[in-house]
Write an enzyme that holds these catalytic residues in place. Sequence first.
Site, PDB file in Angstrom:
ATOM      1  N   ARG A 258       0.867  -1.182   0.000  1.00 18.75           N
ATOM      2  CA  ARG A 258       0.000   0.000   0.000  1.00 18.75           C
ATOM      3  C   ARG A 258       0.906   1.235   0.000  1.00 18.75           C
ATOM      4  O   ARG A 258       1.450   1.596   1.041  1.00 18.75           O
ATOM      5  CB  ARG A 258      -0.851  -0.047   1.272  1.00 18.75           C
ATOM      6  CG  ARG A 258      -1.951   0.962   1.342  1.00 18.75           C
ATOM      7  CD  ARG A 258      -2.546   0.969   2.733  1.00 18.75           C
ATOM      8  NE  ARG A 258      -1.737   1.747   3.643  1.00 18.75           N
ATOM      9  CZ  ARG A 258      -1.548   1.455   4.932  1.00 18.75           C
ATOM     10  NH1 ARG A 258      -2.076   0.384   5.473  1.00 18.75           N
ATOM     11  NH2 ARG A 258      -0.813   2.246   5.690  1.00 18.75           N
ATOM     12  N   HIS A 262      -3.666   4.225   4.658  1.00 18.32           N
ATOM     13  CA  HIS A 262      -4.745   3.226   4.739  1.00 18.32           C
ATOM     14  C   HIS A 262      -6.057   3.821   4.214  1.00 18.32           C
ATOM     15  O   HIS A 262      -6.686   3.295   3.315  1.00 18.32           O
ATOM     16  CB  HIS A 262      -4.904   2.755   6.192  1.00 18.32           C
ATOM     17  CG  HIS A 262      -6.156   1.976   6.421  1.00 18.32           C
ATOM     18  ND1 HIS A 262      -6.304   0.688   5.972  1.00 18.32           N
ATOM     19  CD2 HIS A 262      -7.321   2.315   7.007  1.00 18.32           C
ATOM     20  CE1 HIS A 262      -7.525   0.262   6.287  1.00 18.32           C
ATOM     21  NE2 HIS A 262      -8.157   1.228   6.913  1.00 18.32           N
ATOM     22  N   TYR A 271       3.699   5.339  11.790  1.00 17.41           N
ATOM     23  CA  TYR A 271       4.040   3.961  12.144  1.00 17.41           C
ATOM     24  C   TYR A 271       4.906   3.215  11.120  1.00 17.41           C
ATOM     25  O   TYR A 271       5.276   2.097  11.351  1.00 17.41           O
ATOM     26  CB  TYR A 271       2.759   3.144  12.422  1.00 17.41           C
ATOM     27  CG  TYR A 271       1.711   3.184  11.306  1.00 17.41           C
ATOM     28  CD1 TYR A 271       1.829   2.343  10.211  1.00 17.41           C
ATOM     29  CD2 TYR A 271       0.632   4.063  11.366  1.00 17.41           C
ATOM     30  CE1 TYR A 271       0.883   2.379   9.190  1.00 17.41           C
ATOM     31  CE2 TYR A 271      -0.319   4.108  10.353  1.00 17.41           C
ATOM     32  CZ  TYR A 271      -0.194   3.266   9.263  1.00 17.41           C
ATOM     33  OH  TYR A 271      -1.116   3.298   8.256  1.00 17.41           O
TER      34      TYR A 271
HETATM   35  C1  LIG Z   1     -14.752  -6.711  11.179  1.00 17.87           C
HETATM   36  C2  LIG Z   1     -13.996  -5.417  11.151  1.00 17.87           C
HETATM   37  N1  LIG Z   1     -13.082  -5.164  12.111  1.00 17.87           N
HETATM   38  C3  LIG Z   1     -12.383  -3.998  12.097  1.00 17.87           C
HETATM   39  C4  LIG Z   1     -12.625  -3.063  11.126  1.00 17.87           C
HETATM   40  C5  LIG Z   1     -11.827  -1.757  11.100  1.00 17.87           C
HETATM   41  N2  LIG Z   1     -10.894  -1.821   9.964  1.00 17.87           N
HETATM   42  C6  LIG Z   1     -11.167  -1.230   8.796  1.00 17.87           C
HETATM   43  S1  LIG Z   1      -9.983  -1.523   7.658  1.00 17.87           S
HETATM   44  C7  LIG Z   1      -9.080  -2.434   8.745  1.00 17.87           C
HETATM   45  C8  LIG Z   1      -7.764  -3.037   8.322  1.00 17.87           C
HETATM   46  C9  LIG Z   1      -7.919  -3.921   7.143  1.00 17.87           C
HETATM   47  O1  LIG Z   1      -6.664  -4.416   6.758  1.00 17.87           O
HETATM   48  P1  LIG Z   1      -6.532  -5.419   5.579  1.00 17.87           P
HETATM   49  O2  LIG Z   1      -7.573  -6.474   5.661  1.00 17.87           O
HETATM   50  O3  LIG Z   1      -5.123  -5.850   5.519  1.00 17.87           O
HETATM   51  O4  LIG Z   1      -6.907  -4.545   4.293  1.00 17.87           O
HETATM   52  P2  LIG Z   1      -6.224  -3.221   3.770  1.00 17.87           P
HETATM   53  O5  LIG Z   1      -6.946  -2.086   4.432  1.00 17.87           O
HETATM   54  O6  LIG Z   1      -4.784  -3.259   4.107  1.00 17.87           O
HETATM   55  O7  LIG Z   1      -6.468  -3.236   2.297  1.00 17.87           O
HETATM   56  C10 LIG Z   1      -9.704  -2.508   9.964  1.00 17.87           C
HETATM   57  C11 LIG Z   1      -9.168  -3.236  11.135  1.00 17.87           C
HETATM   58  C12 LIG Z   1     -13.614  -3.354  10.151  1.00 17.87           C
HETATM   59  N3  LIG Z   1     -13.889  -2.504   9.163  1.00 17.87           N
HETATM   60  N4  LIG Z   1     -14.264  -4.537  10.162  1.00 17.87           N
END
Ligand SMILES: Cc1ncc(C[n+]2csc(CCOP(=O)(O)OP(=O)(O)O)c2C)c(N)n1
Length: 358
Positions: A258, A262, A271
């Site tokens: 990425r 985020h 971080y």
């Molecule tokens: C079930 C759930 N837990 C927590 C969140 C908060 N949240 C939104 S994005 C994220 C991180 C997602 O990381 P990843 O799956 O690696 O996808 P990326 O954003 O890196 O594409 C979190 C914890 C959420 N949206 N849904």
Amino acid sequence: MPIKEVGHYSVSYLQILDASGNVDKELEPKISDEDLLALYRGMVMGRAVDQRMLNLQRQGRIGTFAPSTGQEAAHIVPAFLMNDKDWFVGAFRETGARLLRGETITQTLLYYNGFEEGNKRSGNRRILPVSIIVAGQALHAVGIGYAMKYQGEKDTSVICIMGDGATSEGDFHEALNFAGVWNVPVVFIVQNNQWAISLPREKQTSSKTLAQKSIAFDIPGIQVDGNDPLGMYVATKEALERARTGGGPTLIEAVTYRLMMHTTADDPKKYRQDDEVEGWQAKDPLIRFKKYLEDKGLWDEQKEEALQGATKEEIDAGVKAFEEFTELPPEACFDHVFAKMTPELEEQKQDFLKRKGS
Ligand SMILES: Cc1ncc(C[n+]2csc(CCOP(=O)(O)OP(=O)(O)O)c2C)c(N)n1
């Protein structure tokens, strides 16, 4: 204690176009010039829309959004390989793929500005709305795959995209479990972009690869250089063929990065280190794909300039249509909860309208 081996497993890694744009001739897939150029155009559009969204967000003209810069090969190539009947079931970081599935720039902007109209679809391309719930969409994908099988749909599949963090969620494991048991036509693509917001990949799971998570469910799994459009092409094509011909699900781990934040609400400087980002910038999928096309005599700076100009014009038109959109009345939020409004909701809506005095 006598010990006998009851299983032996390995995980393969695929890369065809390396970070410098050099191709492994033995593995190079046969793709028509027309398709190669269409793929490149899709990736350029994905990146340009991303950049414009960021600018619009910073100007306060749209709400929060999740950029996908650097990850284009991992989701745009799979979307390109889908047919009209396939279902696209994604997370929130695949704008370029959604555009290839027929979403318009205006719809994307409406969605990110909180208008449910952004999720309205015309045409017959099958696509689910953005899933903000991490990994929830994996269960939806398996449900759709199961329904397709049940209804006897042939030559169709589901592409389900998620991030690395999703593989640490219960939903992911439940989805893969039943995908295996029911042998559903689902291709799971994990965009391993190394971070789940501020949590590095190493702190999410002790698995050496994410691809190996397929082994527990007896599903084929492969790790691919997710910044290599040709590697993603070959791996996804093979998985789609398997799905469409009754061979069941596949898990593809696309190793990518990425490059931006985020979401626009996050500051990655707090971080992660700049040199980590710089290391990955050198592996940019667009730069290496452009070099590949140039080496094949299909591309030059003049064509690049023309494409960038045409892309900008298309985005300008999409932004203009979005900004001309007339704001919806406040009661519109009642209209989008169910396909057919329930009597309770109708009552609430009428009550709301009465209080509002209209
Ligand atoms: C079930 C759930 N837990 C927590 C969140 C908060 N949240 C939104 S994005 C994220 C991180 C997602 O990381 P990843 O799956 O690696 O996808 P990326 O954003 O890196 O594409 C979190 C914890 C959420 N949206 N849904």
